[in-house]
Design a protein around this motif. Structure first.
Motif, PDB file in Angstrom:
ATOM      1  N   LEU A 111      -1.769  -1.269  -3.888  1.00 39.64           N
ATOM      2  CA  LEU A 111      -2.823  -0.275  -3.759  1.00 39.64           C
ATOM      3  C   LEU A 111      -2.177   1.084  -3.603  1.00 39.64           C
ATOM      4  CD1 LEU A 111      -5.237  -1.894  -1.122  1.00 39.64           C
ATOM      5  CD2 LEU A 111      -5.470  -1.890  -3.608  1.00 39.64           C
ATOM      6  N   ALA A 112      -2.763   2.080  -4.232  1.00 42.08           N
ATOM      7  CA  ALA A 112      -2.407   3.475  -3.969  1.00 42.08           C
ATOM      8  C   ALA A 112      -3.623   4.085  -3.285  1.00 42.08           C
ATOM      9  CB  ALA A 112      -2.092   4.204  -5.269  1.00 42.08           C
ATOM     10  N   LEU A 113      -3.397   4.697  -2.139  1.00 45.88           N
ATOM     11  CA  LEU A 113      -4.482   5.283  -1.351  1.00 45.88           C
ATOM     12  C   LEU A 113      -4.198   6.759  -1.149  1.00 45.88           C
ATOM     13  CD1 LEU A 113      -7.034   4.757   0.516  1.00 45.88           C
ATOM     14  CD2 LEU A 113      -5.370   4.611   2.376  1.00 45.88           C
ATOM     15  N   SER A 114      -5.118   7.609  -1.586  1.00 45.46           N
ATOM     16  CA  SER A 114      -4.959   9.048  -1.364  1.00 45.46           C
ATOM     17  C   SER A 114      -5.439   9.398   0.042  1.00 45.46           C
ATOM     18  CB  SER A 114      -5.741   9.862  -2.388  1.00 45.46           C
ATOM     19  OG  SER A 114      -5.678  11.235  -2.029  1.00 45.46           O
ATOM     20  N   VAL A 115      -4.501   9.825   0.859  1.00 43.25           N
ATOM     21  CA  VAL A 115      -4.828  10.219   2.226  1.00 43.25           C
ATOM     22  C   VAL A 115      -5.714  11.466   2.205  1.00 43.25           C
ATOM     23  CG1 VAL A 115      -3.840  10.976   4.422  1.00 43.25           C
ATOM     24  CG2 VAL A 115      -2.708   9.199   3.097  1.00 43.25           C
ATOM     25  N   ASP A 116      -5.433  12.393   1.278  1.00 42.26           N
ATOM     26  CA  ASP A 116      -6.246  13.611   1.171  1.00 42.26           C
ATOM     27  C   ASP A 116      -7.704  13.272   0.873  1.00 42.26           C
ATOM     28  OD1 ASP A 116      -3.849  15.051   1.453  1.00 42.26           O
ATOM     29  OD2 ASP A 116      -3.632  15.361  -0.714  1.00 42.26           O
ATOM     30  N   THR A 117      -7.913  12.387  -0.096  1.00 45.20           N
ATOM     31  CA  THR A 117      -9.273  12.018  -0.489  1.00 45.20           C
ATOM     32  C   THR A 117      -9.964  11.218   0.606  1.00 45.20           C
ATOM     33  OG1 THR A 117      -8.670  12.075  -2.822  1.00 45.20           O
ATOM     34  CG2 THR A 117     -10.657  10.861  -2.254  1.00 45.20           C
ATOM     35  N   LEU A 118      -9.223  10.349   1.283  1.00 48.51           N
ATOM     36  CA  LEU A 118      -9.796   9.581   2.396  1.00 48.51           C
ATOM     37  C   LEU A 118     -10.410  10.516   3.428  1.00 48.51           C
ATOM     38  CD1 LEU A 118     -10.117   7.151   4.424  1.00 48.51           C
ATOM     39  CD2 LEU A 118      -7.791   7.671   5.149  1.00 48.51           C
ATOM     40  N   VAL A 119      -9.654  11.500   3.864  1.00 45.45           N
ATOM     41  CA  VAL A 119     -10.132  12.415   4.905  1.00 45.45           C
ATOM     42  C   VAL A 119     -11.294  13.254   4.382  1.00 45.45           C
ATOM     43  CG1 VAL A 119      -9.474  14.382   6.359  1.00 45.45           C
ATOM     44  CG2 VAL A 119      -7.920  12.434   6.100  1.00 45.45           C
ATOM     45  N   ARG A 120     -11.166  13.762   3.159  1.00 41.29           N
ATOM     46  CA  ARG A 120     -12.218  14.592   2.568  1.00 41.29           C
ATOM     47  C   ARG A 120     -13.523  13.804   2.428  1.00 41.29           C
ATOM     48  NH1 ARG A 120      -9.417  16.095  -1.342  1.00 41.29           N
ATOM     49  NH2 ARG A 120     -10.122  14.626  -2.919  1.00 41.29           N
ATOM     50  N   GLU A 121     -13.458  12.575   1.907  1.00 36.75           N
ATOM     51  CA  GLU A 121     -14.662  11.769   1.725  1.00 36.75           C
ATOM     52  C   GLU A 121     -15.290  11.347   3.050  1.00 36.75           C
ATOM     53  OE1 GLU A 121     -13.866   9.691  -2.619  1.00 36.75           O
ATOM     54  OE2 GLU A 121     -13.686   8.472  -0.811  1.00 36.75           O
ATOM     55  N   ILE A 132       0.872  -1.176   0.000  1.00 36.91           N
ATOM     56  CA  ILE A 132       0.000   0.000   0.000  1.00 36.91           C
ATOM     57  C   ILE A 132       0.907   1.224   0.000  1.00 36.91           C
ATOM     58  CG2 ILE A 132      -1.759   1.310   1.239  1.00 36.91           C
ATOM     59  CD1 ILE A 132      -2.489  -1.369   2.623  1.00 36.91           C
ATOM     60  N   THR A 133       0.671   2.110  -0.950  1.00 35.88           N
ATOM     61  CA  THR A 133       1.416   3.356  -0.989  1.00 35.88           C
ATOM     62  C   THR A 133       0.450   4.485  -0.675  1.00 35.88           C
ATOM     63  OG1 THR A 133       2.967   2.471  -2.607  1.00 35.88           O
ATOM     64  CG2 THR A 133       2.895   4.858  -2.367  1.00 35.88           C
ATOM     65  N   LEU A 134       0.755   5.227   0.377  1.00 38.33           N
ATOM     66  CA  LEU A 134      -0.055   6.367   0.795  1.00 38.33           C
ATOM     67  C   LEU A 134       0.438   7.587   0.041  1.00 38.33           C
ATOM     68  CD1 LEU A 134       0.051   5.642   4.624  1.00 38.33           C
ATOM     69  CD2 LEU A 134      -1.685   4.918   2.973  1.00 38.33           C
ATOM     70  N   VAL A 135      -0.463   8.203  -0.707  1.00 36.61           N
ATOM     71  CA  VAL A 135      -0.093   9.328  -1.563  1.00 36.61           C
ATOM     72  C   VAL A 135      -0.992  10.519  -1.275  1.00 36.61           C
ATOM     73  CG1 VAL A 135       0.775   7.792  -3.389  1.00 36.61           C
ATOM     74  CG2 VAL A 135      -1.597   8.591  -3.470  1.00 36.61           C
ATOM     75  N   ASP A 136      -0.622  11.675  -1.835  1.00 36.12           N
ATOM     76  CA  ASP A 136      -1.477  12.852  -1.767  1.00 36.12           C
ATOM     77  C   ASP A 136      -2.318  12.929  -3.041  1.00 36.12           C
ATOM     78  OD1 ASP A 136       0.257  13.837  -3.743  1.00 36.12           O
ATOM     79  OD2 ASP A 136       1.264  15.211  -2.377  1.00 36.12           O
ATOM     80  N   ASP A 137      -3.204  13.894  -3.105  1.00 35.81           N
ATOM     81  CA  ASP A 137      -4.089  14.012  -4.263  1.00 35.81           C
ATOM     82  C   ASP A 137      -3.326  14.286  -5.555  1.00 35.81           C
ATOM     83  OD1 ASP A 137      -6.533  13.397  -3.156  1.00 35.81           O
ATOM     84  OD2 ASP A 137      -7.195  15.481  -2.940  1.00 35.81           O
ATOM     85  N   SER A 138      -2.229  14.998  -5.465  1.00 37.62           N
ATOM     86  CA  SER A 138      -1.444  15.295  -6.669  1.00 37.62           C
ATOM     87  C   SER A 138      -0.888  14.016  -7.295  1.00 37.62           C
ATOM     88  CB  SER A 138      -0.310  16.263  -6.313  1.00 37.62           C
ATOM     89  OG  SER A 138       0.528  16.465  -7.411  1.00 37.62           O
TER      90      SER A 138
END
Length: 154
Positions: free
Chosen positions: A95-105, A44-50
């Motif tokens: 898996l790539a998981l956007s931390v920004d989107t997780l929190v926003r959603e 799992i790679t934790l990424v930002d929205d960019s």
């Protein structure tokens, strides 16, 4: 051999992100067990929205970020350009998981971050296991989320 869950952080975590790497690996292990995939490995790679927008455009042809992307075995290592060996049958993929989107959603849907995180991870793992969207995938996702919540309550 037990599962190996590798977590790579490519972004600074939002303070609202609910779990440490160790806790996140525990959630994924619970999901794998709930889905009958105990012993499987994934990254799992934790990424930002960019970064997620870059991956989404490059691999899915879709503009903008999304919450989670699944790269099943055979698609190579998305983040390092490597391809796994054919003998790694227990390796599901990445898996790539956007931390920004997780929190926003989570805020948008009125869910605790941990619940939404479990749902996104279960959804992504099911894609790695070959499932596509539909009632069966929805039911298995909710089964896995319920198992995570039960494990966290203990």
């Amino acid at each position: 051999m037990g599962e190996q869950i590798r977590i790579v952080r490519q972004t600074r975590l939002d303070p609202a992100f609910p779990l440490s790497r160790r806790e996140l690996a525990g959630v994924v292990a619970t999901i794998l067990e709930a889905l009958g995939r105990e012993g499987a490995s994934l990254e799992i790679t934790l990424v930002d929205d960019s970064e997620m927008a870059r991956l989404n455009a490059g691999f899915m042809g879709c503009p903008g970020p999304t919450n989670v992307l699944s790269f099943p075995t055979g698609h190579g290592d998305v983040f390092r350009g490597e391809v796994g060996s054919a003998g790694e049958s227990a390796y599901l993929g990445e898996l790539a998981l956007s931390v920004d989107t997780l929190v926003r959603e989570a805020h948008l849907y009125g869910q605790p971050e941990q619940v939404h995180l479990a749902r996104l991870l279960a959804h992504g793992v099911l894609h790695l296991a070959g499932y596509d969207h539909g009632p069966e995938m929805d039911d298995l996702t909710e089964l896995a989320v319920d198992r995570v919540l039960l494990a966290q309550a203990d």
